[in-house]
Design a protein around this motif. Structure first.
Motif, PDB file in Angstrom:
ATOM      1  N   LYS A 176      17.866  -7.028  -1.377  1.00  0.00           N
ATOM      2  CA  LYS A 176      18.302  -7.717  -2.594  1.00  0.00           C
ATOM      3  C   LYS A 176      18.554  -6.741  -3.740  1.00  0.00           C
ATOM      4  N   GLY A 177      18.403  -5.434  -3.455  1.00  0.00           N
ATOM      5  CA  GLY A 177      18.695  -4.420  -4.460  1.00  0.00           C
ATOM      6  C   GLY A 177      17.553  -4.103  -5.410  1.00  0.00           C
ATOM      7  N   HIS A 178      16.350  -4.533  -5.108  1.00  0.00           N
ATOM      8  CA  HIS A 178      15.191  -4.302  -5.979  1.00  0.00           C
ATOM      9  C   HIS A 178      14.362  -3.123  -5.449  1.00  0.00           C
ATOM     10  N   LEU A 179      14.892  -1.910  -5.589  1.00  0.00           N
ATOM     11  CA  LEU A 179      14.259  -0.732  -5.006  1.00  0.00           C
ATOM     12  C   LEU A 179      12.905  -0.408  -5.624  1.00  0.00           C
ATOM     13  N   GLN A 180      12.806  -0.493  -6.930  1.00  0.00           N
ATOM     14  CA  GLN A 180      11.538  -0.158  -7.588  1.00  0.00           C
ATOM     15  C   GLN A 180      10.449  -1.151  -7.199  1.00  0.00           C
ATOM     16  N   GLU A 181      10.783  -2.430  -7.208  1.00  0.00           N
ATOM     17  CA  GLU A 181       9.815  -3.453  -6.814  1.00  0.00           C
ATOM     18  C   GLU A 181       9.432  -3.279  -5.342  1.00  0.00           C
ATOM     19  N   ALA A 182      10.395  -2.897  -4.506  1.00  0.00           N
ATOM     20  CA  ALA A 182      10.124  -2.658  -3.082  1.00  0.00           C
ATOM     21  C   ALA A 182       9.134  -1.508  -2.912  1.00  0.00           C
ATOM     22  N   ALA A 183       9.340  -0.426  -3.659  1.00  0.00           N
ATOM     23  CA  ALA A 183       8.443   0.726  -3.573  1.00  0.00           C
ATOM     24  C   ALA A 183       7.040   0.370  -4.049  1.00  0.00           C
ATOM     25  N   LEU A 184       6.946  -0.478  -5.065  1.00  0.00           N
ATOM     26  CA  LEU A 184       5.640  -0.894  -5.564  1.00  0.00           C
ATOM     27  C   LEU A 184       4.961  -1.875  -4.614  1.00  0.00           C
ATOM     28  N   THR A 185       5.740  -2.669  -3.891  1.00  0.00           N
ATOM     29  CA  THR A 185       5.160  -3.613  -2.942  1.00  0.00           C
ATOM     30  C   THR A 185       4.531  -2.861  -1.778  1.00  0.00           C
ATOM     31  N   ASN A 186       5.279  -1.984  -1.153  1.00  0.00           N
ATOM     32  CA  ASN A 186       4.746  -1.108  -0.115  1.00  0.00           C
ATOM     33  C   ASN A 186       5.756   0.000   0.142  1.00  0.00           C
ATOM     34  N   PRO A 187       5.381   1.238  -0.158  1.00  0.00           N
ATOM     35  CA  PRO A 187       6.301   2.357   0.054  1.00  0.00           C
ATOM     36  C   PRO A 187       6.762   2.496   1.510  1.00  0.00           C
ATOM     37  N   LEU A 188       5.988   1.981   2.457  1.00  0.00           N
ATOM     38  CA  LEU A 188       6.403   2.040   3.862  1.00  0.00           C
ATOM     39  C   LEU A 188       7.693   1.251   4.091  1.00  0.00           C
ATOM     40  N   GLY A 189       7.977   0.289   3.227  1.00  0.00           N
ATOM     41  CA  GLY A 189       9.210  -0.479   3.346  1.00  0.00           C
ATOM     42  C   GLY A 189      10.438   0.395   3.152  1.00  0.00           C
ATOM     43  N   LEU A 190      10.335   1.381   2.263  1.00  0.00           N
ATOM     44  CA  LEU A 190      11.451   2.310   2.062  1.00  0.00           C
ATOM     45  C   LEU A 190      11.705   3.114   3.334  1.00  0.00           C
ATOM     46  N   LEU A 191      10.633   3.587   3.945  1.00  0.00           N
ATOM     47  CA  LEU A 191      10.753   4.330   5.190  1.00  0.00           C
ATOM     48  C   LEU A 191      11.319   3.439   6.298  1.00  0.00           C
ATOM     49  N   ALA A 192      10.829   2.214   6.390  1.00  0.00           N
ATOM     50  CA  ALA A 192      11.324   1.275   7.404  1.00  0.00           C
ATOM     51  C   ALA A 192      12.811   0.999   7.207  1.00  0.00           C
ATOM     52  N   ALA A 193      13.231   0.814   5.962  1.00  0.00           N
ATOM     53  CA  ALA A 193      14.645   0.543   5.686  1.00  0.00           C
ATOM     54  C   ALA A 193      15.524   1.735   6.069  1.00  0.00           C
ATOM     55  N   LEU A 243      -4.265   6.145   4.406  1.00  0.00           N
ATOM     56  CA  LEU A 243      -5.437   5.654   3.665  1.00  0.00           C
ATOM     57  C   LEU A 243      -5.090   5.394   2.200  1.00  0.00           C
ATOM     58  N   GLY A 244      -4.298   6.285   1.619  1.00  0.00           N
ATOM     59  CA  GLY A 244      -3.855   6.073   0.237  1.00  0.00           C
ATOM     60  C   GLY A 244      -3.038   4.805   0.103  1.00  0.00           C
ATOM     61  N   ASN A 245      -2.156   4.557   1.056  1.00  0.00           N
ATOM     62  CA  ASN A 245      -1.348   3.341   1.041  1.00  0.00           C
ATOM     63  C   ASN A 245      -2.223   2.107   1.236  1.00  0.00           C
ATOM     64  N   TRP A 246      -3.234   2.239   2.109  1.00  0.00           N
ATOM     65  CA  TRP A 246      -4.150   1.128   2.346  1.00  0.00           C
ATOM     66  C   TRP A 246      -4.938   0.797   1.086  1.00  0.00           C
ATOM     67  N   ILE A 247      -5.453   1.819   0.415  1.00  0.00           N
ATOM     68  CA  ILE A 247      -6.176   1.622  -0.833  1.00  0.00           C
ATOM     69  C   ILE A 247      -5.256   0.984  -1.881  1.00  0.00           C
ATOM     70  N   TRP A 248      -4.008   1.460  -1.936  1.00  0.00           N
ATOM     71  CA  TRP A 248      -3.007   0.905  -2.845  1.00  0.00           C
ATOM     72  C   TRP A 248      -2.830  -0.599  -2.588  1.00  0.00           C
ATOM     73  N   ASN A 249      -2.686  -0.974  -1.313  1.00  0.00           N
ATOM     74  CA  ASN A 249      -2.518  -2.380  -0.950  1.00  0.00           C
ATOM     75  C   ASN A 249      -3.719  -3.220  -1.356  1.00  0.00           C
ATOM     76  N   ILE A 250      -4.926  -2.693  -1.119  1.00  0.00           N
ATOM     77  CA  ILE A 250      -6.143  -3.439  -1.450  1.00  0.00           C
ATOM     78  C   ILE A 250      -6.301  -3.572  -2.956  1.00  0.00           C
ATOM     79  N   CYS A 251      -6.077  -2.484  -3.700  1.00  0.00           N
ATOM     80  CA  CYS A 251      -6.253  -2.509  -5.159  1.00  0.00           C
ATOM     81  C   CYS A 251      -5.288  -3.460  -5.864  1.00  0.00           C
ATOM     82  N   LYS A 252      -4.083  -3.571  -5.355  1.00  0.00           N
ATOM     83  CA  LYS A 252      -3.115  -4.466  -6.012  1.00  0.00           C
ATOM     84  C   LYS A 252      -3.237  -5.903  -5.503  1.00  0.00           C
ATOM     85  N   GLY A 253      -4.181  -6.142  -4.571  1.00  0.00           N
ATOM     86  CA  GLY A 253      -4.440  -7.502  -4.103  1.00  0.00           C
ATOM     87  C   GLY A 253      -3.385  -8.057  -3.193  1.00  0.00           C
ATOM     88  N   LEU A 254      -2.796  -7.212  -2.394  1.00  0.00           N
ATOM     89  CA  LEU A 254      -1.716  -7.649  -1.504  1.00  0.00           C
ATOM     90  C   LEU A 254      -2.209  -8.585  -0.443  1.00  0.00           C
TER      91      LEU A 254
END
Length: 137
Positions: free
Chosen positions: A61-78, A126-137
């Protein structure tokens, strides 16, 4: 892994990924907190990859910044989902094995440098996992 097996495995994984992405795109906006993540359903804690599908959907949908904040692995997957099909098709039509050759080089490099690569990869996950937990994903 043989070349044919690698090409078949990657093609199947890409097909599953595109099917999941297409199915997710056709769903209405969720009105509940359903997640297909088995880890999160059992433990109540987000896994390191939780939010990857949402991140890729945001990219479509063109929301790159929001995508990176949701989970940076999504950028790699894309990036993987965009480049690998083209690479596989290139090899298929040109009757070459450039993907397999590069895979073999990467595999040898990782095996030779695993004392460095494994701790870096584990730290990033682990950093990504902590990121996910801290933001309440």
């Amino acid at each position: 892994m043989s070349g044919n097996r690698l090409y078949l495995s990657v093609s199947l994984l890409l097909s599953v990924g595109y099917f999941w992405l297409g199915w997710s795109l056709m769903q209405p906006e969720p009105k509940h907190n359903f997640t297909p993540c088995l880890f999160k359903n059992v433990t109540g804690i987000a896994c390191p990859s939780c939010g990857t599908t949402r991140s890729v959907l945001l990219i479509t949908k063109g929301h790159l910044q929001e995508a990176a904040l949701t989970n940076p692995l999504g950028l790699l997957a894309a990036i993987i989902m965009l480049t690998l099909p083209a690479w596989l098709l290139y090899d298929f039509f040109r009757r070459e094995k450039t993907f397999y050759n590069n895979y073999s080089i990467a595999e040898r490099f990782i095996n030779k440098n695993k004392k460095i690569i494994i701790p870096i990869t584990v730290s990033l996950m682990l950093g990504n996992w902590i990121w996910n937990i801290c933001k309440g994903l």
